[in-house]
Design a protein around this motif. Structure first.
Motif, PDB file in Angstrom:
ATOM      1  N   VAL A 243       7.084  14.099 -39.673  1.00 43.82           N
ATOM      2  CA  VAL A 243       6.327  13.282 -38.323  1.00 43.82           C
ATOM      3  C   VAL A 243       7.250  14.336 -37.107  1.00 43.82           C
ATOM      4  CG1 VAL A 243       6.076  11.479 -37.116  1.00 43.82           C
ATOM      5  CG2 VAL A 243       5.264  11.703 -39.808  1.00 43.82           C
ATOM      6  N   MET A 244       9.134  14.307 -37.482  1.00 40.14           N
ATOM      7  CA  MET A 244       9.740  14.532 -36.328  1.00 40.14           C
ATOM      8  C   MET A 244       9.768  15.989 -35.838  1.00 40.14           C
ATOM      9  SD  MET A 244      13.138  13.864 -38.517  1.00 40.14           S
ATOM     10  CE  MET A 244      14.435  13.657 -36.620  1.00 40.14           C
ATOM     11  N   ASN A 245       9.455  16.300 -36.741  1.00 39.88           N
ATOM     12  CA  ASN A 245       8.142  17.904 -35.731  1.00 39.88           C
ATOM     13  C   ASN A 245       7.203  18.467 -35.017  1.00 39.88           C
ATOM     14  OD1 ASN A 245       8.667  21.252 -36.065  1.00 39.88           O
ATOM     15  ND2 ASN A 245       6.730  21.168 -37.552  1.00 39.88           N
ATOM     16  N   GLN A 246       6.557  17.346 -35.419  1.00 41.27           N
ATOM     17  CA  GLN A 246       4.851  17.572 -34.583  1.00 41.27           C
ATOM     18  C   GLN A 246       5.128  16.527 -33.616  1.00 41.27           C
ATOM     19  OE1 GLN A 246       2.507  15.282 -37.492  1.00 41.27           O
ATOM     20  NE2 GLN A 246       1.587  16.732 -38.103  1.00 41.27           N
ATOM     21  N   MET A 247       6.310  15.149 -33.549  1.00 37.22           N
ATOM     22  CA  MET A 247       6.704  14.707 -32.506  1.00 37.22           C
ATOM     23  C   MET A 247       7.751  15.522 -30.954  1.00 37.22           C
ATOM     24  SD  MET A 247       7.562  11.236 -33.666  1.00 37.22           S
ATOM     25  CE  MET A 247       8.041  10.300 -31.687  1.00 37.22           C
ATOM     26  N   CYS A 248       8.458  16.666 -31.905  1.00 31.69           N
ATOM     27  CA  CYS A 248       9.251  17.410 -31.368  1.00 31.69           C
ATOM     28  C   CYS A 248       8.505  18.682 -30.571  1.00 31.69           C
ATOM     29  CB  CYS A 248      10.781  18.023 -31.671  1.00 31.69           C
ATOM     30  SG  CYS A 248      11.907  16.721 -32.577  1.00 31.69           S
ATOM     31  N   THR A 249       7.455  18.842 -31.434  1.00 33.45           N
ATOM     32  CA  THR A 249       6.311  20.241 -30.260  1.00 33.45           C
ATOM     33  C   THR A 249       5.878  20.019 -29.972  1.00 33.45           C
ATOM     34  OG1 THR A 249       6.497  20.820 -33.077  1.00 33.45           O
ATOM     35  CG2 THR A 249       4.017  21.440 -31.245  1.00 33.45           C
ATOM     36  N   GLN A 250       4.889  17.846 -29.763  1.00 37.42           N
ATOM     37  CA  GLN A 250       4.434  17.842 -28.784  1.00 37.42           C
ATOM     38  C   GLN A 250       5.336  18.006 -27.448  1.00 37.42           C
ATOM     39  OE1 GLN A 250       1.302  17.621 -28.318  1.00 37.42           O
ATOM     40  NE2 GLN A 250       1.400  19.096 -29.904  1.00 37.42           N
ATOM     41  N   ALA A 251       6.755  16.932 -27.975  1.00 42.08           N
ATOM     42  CA  ALA A 251       7.204  16.959 -26.420  1.00 42.08           C
ATOM     43  C   ALA A 251       8.013  18.060 -25.761  1.00 42.08           C
ATOM     44  CB  ALA A 251       8.729  16.018 -26.700  1.00 42.08           C
ATOM     45  N   LEU A 252       7.896  18.984 -26.761  1.00 39.46           N
ATOM     46  CA  LEU A 252       8.473  20.709 -26.020  1.00 39.46           C
ATOM     47  C   LEU A 252       7.259  20.751 -25.290  1.00 39.46           C
ATOM     48  CD1 LEU A 252       9.976  22.596 -28.824  1.00 39.46           C
ATOM     49  CD2 LEU A 252      11.166  21.909 -27.014  1.00 39.46           C
ATOM     50  N   TYR A 253       6.013  20.275 -25.118  1.00 44.72           N
ATOM     51  CA  TYR A 253       4.817  20.595 -24.741  1.00 44.72           C
ATOM     52  C   TYR A 253       5.179  20.143 -23.657  1.00 44.72           C
ATOM     53  CZ  TYR A 253       2.410  23.207 -28.207  1.00 44.72           C
ATOM     54  OH  TYR A 253       2.019  24.836 -29.564  1.00 44.72           O
ATOM     55  N   ASP A 254       4.643  19.121 -23.435  1.00 44.82           N
ATOM     56  CA  ASP A 254       5.195  18.296 -22.310  1.00 44.82           C
ATOM     57  C   ASP A 254       6.452  18.166 -21.415  1.00 44.82           C
ATOM     58  OD1 ASP A 254       3.862  15.046 -21.123  1.00 44.82           O
ATOM     59  OD2 ASP A 254       6.169  15.057 -20.783  1.00 44.82           O
ATOM     60  N   THR A 255       7.440  19.036 -21.949  1.00 44.13           N
ATOM     61  CA  THR A 255       8.629  19.405 -21.332  1.00 44.13           C
ATOM     62  C   THR A 255       8.682  20.487 -20.474  1.00 44.13           C
ATOM     63  OG1 THR A 255      10.126  18.300 -22.981  1.00 44.13           O
ATOM     64  CG2 THR A 255      11.185  19.859 -21.089  1.00 44.13           C
ATOM     65  N   ALA A 256       7.854  21.661 -20.789  1.00 41.67           N
ATOM     66  CA  ALA A 256       7.348  22.995 -20.684  1.00 41.67           C
ATOM     67  C   ALA A 256       5.659  22.744 -19.765  1.00 41.67           C
ATOM     68  CB  ALA A 256       6.987  23.860 -21.522  1.00 41.67           C
ATOM     69  N   ALA A 257       5.181  21.465 -19.521  1.00 43.28           N
ATOM     70  CA  ALA A 257       4.045  22.083 -18.389  1.00 43.28           C
ATOM     71  C   ALA A 257       5.107  20.696 -17.303  1.00 43.28           C
ATOM     72  CB  ALA A 257       3.353  20.573 -19.685  1.00 43.28           C
ATOM     73  N   LYS A 258       6.256  19.900 -17.753  1.00 44.12           N
ATOM     74  CA  LYS A 258       6.620  18.921 -16.473  1.00 44.12           C
ATOM     75  C   LYS A 258       7.709  19.903 -15.704  1.00 44.12           C
ATOM     76  CE  LYS A 258       4.673  15.408 -17.045  1.00 44.12           C
ATOM     77  NZ  LYS A 258       3.055  15.471 -17.176  1.00 44.12           N
ATOM     78  N   ASN A 259       7.802  21.267 -15.927  1.00 45.93           N
ATOM     79  CA  ASN A 259       8.732  22.614 -15.948  1.00 45.93           C
ATOM     80  C   ASN A 259      10.397  21.504 -15.969  1.00 45.93           C
ATOM     81  OD1 ASN A 259       7.417  24.408 -15.512  1.00 45.93           O
ATOM     82  ND2 ASN A 259       6.910  23.662 -13.413  1.00 45.93           N
ATOM     83  N   SER A 260      10.698  20.595 -17.428  1.00 47.54           N
ATOM     84  CA  SER A 260      11.952  19.691 -16.755  1.00 47.54           C
ATOM     85  C   SER A 260      12.428  21.269 -18.058  1.00 47.54           C
ATOM     86  CB  SER A 260      11.312  18.823 -17.724  1.00 47.54           C
ATOM     87  OG  SER A 260      11.025  18.103 -16.809  1.00 47.54           O
ATOM     88  N   GLU A 261      14.046  21.240 -17.446  1.00 54.35           N
ATOM     89  CA  GLU A 261      14.927  21.722 -18.710  1.00 54.35           C
ATOM     90  C   GLU A 261      15.576  21.318 -20.168  1.00 54.35           C
ATOM     91  OE1 GLU A 261      17.555  23.327 -16.407  1.00 54.35           O
ATOM     92  OE2 GLU A 261      16.649  24.436 -15.088  1.00 54.35           O
ATOM     93  N   ALA A 262      15.165  20.144 -19.691  1.00 56.80           N
ATOM     94  CA  ALA A 262      16.120  18.391 -21.225  1.00 56.80           C
ATOM     95  C   ALA A 262      14.943  17.701 -21.699  1.00 56.80           C
ATOM     96  CB  ALA A 262      16.908  18.424 -20.814  1.00 56.80           C
ATOM     97  N   ILE A 263      14.262  17.448 -22.839  1.00 61.15           N
ATOM     98  CA  ILE A 263      13.695  16.933 -23.323  1.00 61.15           C
ATOM     99  C   ILE A 263      14.222  15.622 -23.116  1.00 61.15           C
ATOM    100  CG2 ILE A 263      12.733  16.153 -25.414  1.00 61.15           C
ATOM    101  CD1 ILE A 263      12.149  19.421 -26.065  1.00 61.15           C
ATOM    102  N   ASP A 264      14.321  14.572 -22.804  1.00 65.12           N
ATOM    103  CA  ASP A 264      14.214  13.047 -22.503  1.00 65.12           C
ATOM    104  C   ASP A 264      13.592  11.812 -22.698  1.00 65.12           C
ATOM    105  OD1 ASP A 264      12.772  12.717 -19.731  1.00 65.12           O
ATOM    106  OD2 ASP A 264      13.951  13.204 -18.629  1.00 65.12           O
ATOM    107  N   GLU A 265      13.465  10.556 -22.962  1.00 66.77           N
ATOM    108  CA  GLU A 265      12.962   9.211 -23.103  1.00 66.77           C
ATOM    109  C   GLU A 265      11.521   9.569 -22.669  1.00 66.77           C
ATOM    110  OE1 GLU A 265      15.662   8.827 -20.991  1.00 66.77           O
ATOM    111  OE2 GLU A 265      16.189   9.726 -22.037  1.00 66.77           O
ATOM    112  N   SER A 266      11.232  10.183 -21.241  1.00 68.22           N
ATOM    113  CA  SER A 266      10.320   9.897 -20.706  1.00 68.22           C
ATOM    114  C   SER A 266       8.679  10.558 -21.062  1.00 68.22           C
ATOM    115  CB  SER A 266      10.002  10.536 -18.898  1.00 68.22           C
ATOM    116  OG  SER A 266      10.732  11.503 -18.982  1.00 68.22           O
TER     117      SER A 266
END
Length: 60
Positions: free
Chosen positions: A20-43
């Motif tokens: 579950v952690m892996n799935q969540m991290c993967t989705q957070a990485l996709y979201d971060t890349a889509a937003k052109n952010s440098e770090a994965i944060d709470e948002s």
């Protein structure tokens, strides 16, 4: 790459279950890349959690 707050949110929401952690991290990485952010944060993690809740609600 992950802020401390984001890691805590992921751990709490996944109850420490590795898959579950892996799935969540993967989705957070996709979201971060889509937003052109440098770090994965709470948002980013919050959007993943919201999306997962929405999918559960619409599935049944």
């Amino acid at each position: 790459m992950f802020t401390n707050a984001a890691m805590q949110m992921i751990h709490a929401a996944s109850k420490g279950i590795p898959r579950v952690m892996n799935q969540m991290c993967t989705q957070a990485l996709y979201d971060t890349a889509a937003k052109n952010s440098e770090a994965i944060d709470e948002s980013h993690v919050g959007r993943v959690l919201t999306d997962q809740e929405w999918q559960r609600g619409s599935a049944g």
